[in-house]
Design a protein around this motif. Structure first.
Motif, short mmCIF file in Angstrom:
data_model
loop_
_atom_site.label_atom_id
_atom_site.label_comp_id
_atom_site.label_asym_id
_atom_site.label_seq_id
_atom_site.Cartn_x
_atom_site.Cartn_y
_atom_site.Cartn_z
N ASN B 3 0.82 -1.21 0.00
CA ASN B 3 0.00 0.00 0.00
C ASN B 3 0.85 1.26 0.00
N THR B 6 2.23 1.91 -3.37
CA THR B 6 1.19 2.44 -4.25
C THR B 6 0.97 3.93 -3.99
N LEU B 7 0.93 4.29 -2.71
CA LEU B 7 0.72 5.70 -2.35
C LEU B 7 1.90 6.56 -2.77
N GLN B 9 3.97 5.95 -5.23
CA GLN B 9 3.95 6.05 -6.69
C GLN B 9 2.99 7.13 -7.16
N LYS B 10 1.82 7.19 -6.52
CA LYS B 10 0.84 8.18 -6.93
C LYS B 10 1.34 9.59 -6.61
N ARG B 13 4.00 10.49 -9.16
CA ARG B 13 3.42 10.71 -10.49
C ARG B 13 2.69 12.04 -10.54
N ASP B 14 1.97 12.34 -9.47
CA ASP B 14 1.26 13.61 -9.42
C ASP B 14 2.25 14.78 -9.41
N ARG B 17 3.47 15.19 -12.93
CA ARG B 17 2.47 15.73 -13.85
C ARG B 17 2.16 17.20 -13.61
N ASN B 18 2.08 17.59 -12.33
CA ASN B 18 1.73 19.00 -12.10
C ASN B 18 2.97 19.90 -12.13
N ARG B 84 -10.68 17.68 -0.70
CA ARG B 84 -11.10 17.18 -2.01
C ARG B 84 -12.01 15.94 -1.89
N GLY B 85 -12.19 15.47 -0.68
CA GLY B 85 -13.07 14.32 -0.49
C GLY B 85 -12.36 12.99 -0.73
N THR B 86 -11.09 13.04 -1.09
CA THR B 86 -10.38 11.79 -1.37
C THR B 86 -9.86 11.13 -0.08
N ILE B 88 -11.60 10.73 2.84
CA ILE B 88 -12.64 9.84 3.36
C ILE B 88 -12.73 8.60 2.48
N LEU B 89 -12.49 8.80 1.18
CA LEU B 89 -12.52 7.66 0.27
C LEU B 89 -11.37 6.69 0.57
N LEU B 90 -10.17 7.26 0.73
CA LEU B 90 -8.99 6.43 1.05
C LEU B 90 -9.21 5.65 2.35
#
Lengths: 316, 277
Positions: B3, B6-7, B9-10, B13-14, B17-18, B84-86, B88-90
């Protein structure tokens, strides 16, 4: 076969308060597999609080709960989250990543293979946009990506917080179609909404929350019947017929004389056929009849209104 | 562990990209280049390696710049996801809060390390290419110490930013807090200490205590590590006049920086468990 309809969610007298304010009070609720339950209530009625409790993100102050046969407040529940799909009310995915990268990220966290995500994009009709950045998506597309994320790994329980808000009717229908498919696969679906009119016939049960309390629970037709809301019968007739109609019904129903040639009767569901046939008996004097049953919105408002108003209407 | 990867890597990558990584690396390299080219000019032909000059300049730059970049990267780690609401999703995923916090921290540390290594590396290559210091004569340890301690300094402020982002309720507050942290540790602390030492109050502080008070700030530990633990750089930065007992061993300084990473990071993880989202 016995396992098929196991309860995915069981809440018993659950309560939660923030300081002195009661966010939830004495909520009892069950949701079985292959069922779709809609949680309806105004903004601030406690829907999101209830969802957070079900997901184990918030501990209730009172009551017991079981989600997928476990207590969401326990540490061990973390592993069961693999079987839960969730879509928050408002979610803004990283704009710089593509749809596929976003979905792959969530798939990895859920232990779902990332090399075959196309079916998910196809289900939500995003296959052409999968490799575009999320920043270029419309609101509806972002919502569909959110749904795809919730569907990852065939969840046993789907929890969607206001999945259809702000979507056009076609997109809304698509979401209900997907939920129906999931239901047939054995998933228990819980969705929330703040407008009853956005709900669909494919919803099995509705639970109405008002100020943290569960004020009604049941199927849409049952709710409509149960609240005993009066249908409105608007009759246009000759002046003398109007007078005799008023005289005939005045003692049993609220009668309103709108004008010389128009009256309004309000009758309970069980009186409807009787009243209608008695009105029809005076057929020669009648010019027009309009019967309006209470709309879902009215049913919802009646339940959401504070006690007395709706009791008066149902008993009187 | 999977996990966390994965976190990470994101996060990376972000950052890619930004354009965060590009801008930061570009800035680090730009400043490092300017300092390398201008800074080594006045040395002339002395026994001191031009690289030592460059390291002294770069560490002075790093003290201001690295904490700033680190705080900019990390101040909205948790609170930003929340808004951003992400978040609570995570949290609804089979991921622990500690994994989320560590994934964020390590991802950002990777981004920052890349910018530092590439930025400073460019300066090193330029100094070497100018022919003033042939490759075999380059004092690698000085440069390596600079890179390692710079990454650690970045880690300190990434951890502080992460802590800030777990205890604030909106990004604005967190941003204000980040500016505050930067001002306190990079500017005000030194100024206050200098003020006290040059005033009458200095006599109240024991001579021995001064260096430890100074080391209470991670940026000073970083400064001392790069300037005072090497003869060349100490000479250049006026640190060579220190008595033996006024110095602090390099290992102690690294340990201090390490503690400045571990403590805020652990507190952030602990407080994140209690955060209601």
């Amino acid at each position: 076969m016995k396992m098929e309809n196991f309860p995915a969610i069981e809440l018993l007298n659950v309560g939660k308060s923030y300081g002195r304010k009661n966010a939830l009070e004495d909520v009892s609720l069950t949701l079985s597999a292959r069922q779709c339950l809609a949680l309806v209530g105004h903004n601030g009625a406690g829907k999101t609080t209830l969802i957070k409790i079900i997901l184990g993100l918030l501990k209730p102050d009172a009551g017991t709960l079981n989600v997928l046969h476990a207590d969401p407040g326990r540490r061990q529940f973390n592993q069961l989250r693999r079987n839960i799909g969730f879509l928050p009310e408002q979610v803004l995915f990283q704009k710089t990543l593509t749809g596929r990268e976003t979905l792959a990220f969530y798939a990895r966290l859920k232990g779902v293979a990332v090399n075959n995500l196309d079916p998910y994009f196809e289900r939500v009709d995003l296959q052409d946009a999968a490799d575009r950045r999320v920043g270029t998506y419309s609101k509806g597309m972002r919502q569909r990506l959110g749904i795809a994320q919730a569907l990852l790994g065939q969840p046993k329980l789907l929890v969607l917080d206001e999945p259809t808000s702000g979507l056009d009717p076609v997109a809304r229908q698509n979401i209900y179609r997907i939920l129906d498919d999931e239901k047939k696969n054995g998933t228990a679906v819980l969705i929330s909404s703040h407008v009853l009119t956005e709900l669909d016939d494919r919803i099995d049960r509705v639970a109405i929350l008002n100020q943290g309390r569960l004020v009604a629970q049941g199927s849409i037709p049952l709710l409509r019947h149960h609240i005993n809301m009066r249908s409105r019968l608007r009759i246009r007739a000759r002046q003398d017929t109007c007078e005799s109609l008023v005289a005939a019904f005045r003692l049993e129903l609220p009668v309103e004389r709108i004008s010389g040639e128009e009256i309004l009767l309000r009758c309970r569901p069980d009186q409807k056929m009787d009243v209608l046939s008695r009105v029809m008996a005076m057929e020669e004097g009648i010019l027009d009849i309009e019967l309006v049953d209470p709309s879902l919105e009215e049913v919802f408002n009646a339940y959401s209104a504070t006690g007395p108003a709706f009791r008066e209407d149902s008993n009187g | 562990m999977g996990n966390i990867l994965t976190l990470i890597q994101k996060e990376v990558r972000d950052g890619y990209r930004n354009k965060w990584i590009a801008v930061m690396t570009f800035l680090m390299a730009g400043f490092a280049l300017v300092l390398a080219l201008l800074g080594s000019a006045p040395v002339g032909t002395t026994a001191i390696s031009p690289l030592a000059v460059t390291v002294v300049s770069l560490s002075s730059l790093g003290i201001f710049f690295i904490p700033l970049i680190a705080l900019l990267l990390s101040y909205d780690s948790i609170v930003g996801e929340d808004e951003r609401g992400t978040l609570i999703l995570l949290l609804a995923y089979p991921v622990t809060r500690t994994e989320i916090a560590l994934g964020k921290f390590l991802g950002q540390l990777l981004i920052l390390s890349f910018a530092i290594v590439v930025g400073y590396g460019v300066a090193l290559v330029v100094v070497a290419a100018k022919g003033e210091a042939p490759l075999e004569q380059i004092p690698w340890t000085i440069f390596l110490k600079l890179v390692v301690s710079s990454v650690m300094l970045g880690g300190v402020f990434l951890a502080l930013g992460l802590l800030l982002s777990t205890i604030t309720k909106d990004r604005g507050t967190s941003a204000a807090g980040a500016i505050g942290l930067w001002l306190v540790f990079v500017v005000l602390f030194d100024m206050a200490l200098l003020g006290i030492l040059s005033s009458g109050a200095a006599s109240l502080i024991q001579d021995e205590a001064v260096k430890w008070i100074m080391l209470a700030s991670p940026s000073d530990a970083y400064r001392m590590f790069n300037l005072a633990t090497n003869a060349d750089t100490a000479l250049l930065s006026g640190m060579s006049g220190l008595r033996e007992d006024q110095g602090v061993a390099g290992s102690v300084l690294l340990l201090l920086l390490g503690a400045w990473i571990v403590v805020p990071l652990s507190v952030a993880c602990a407080l994140f468990q209690r955060r209601t989202s």
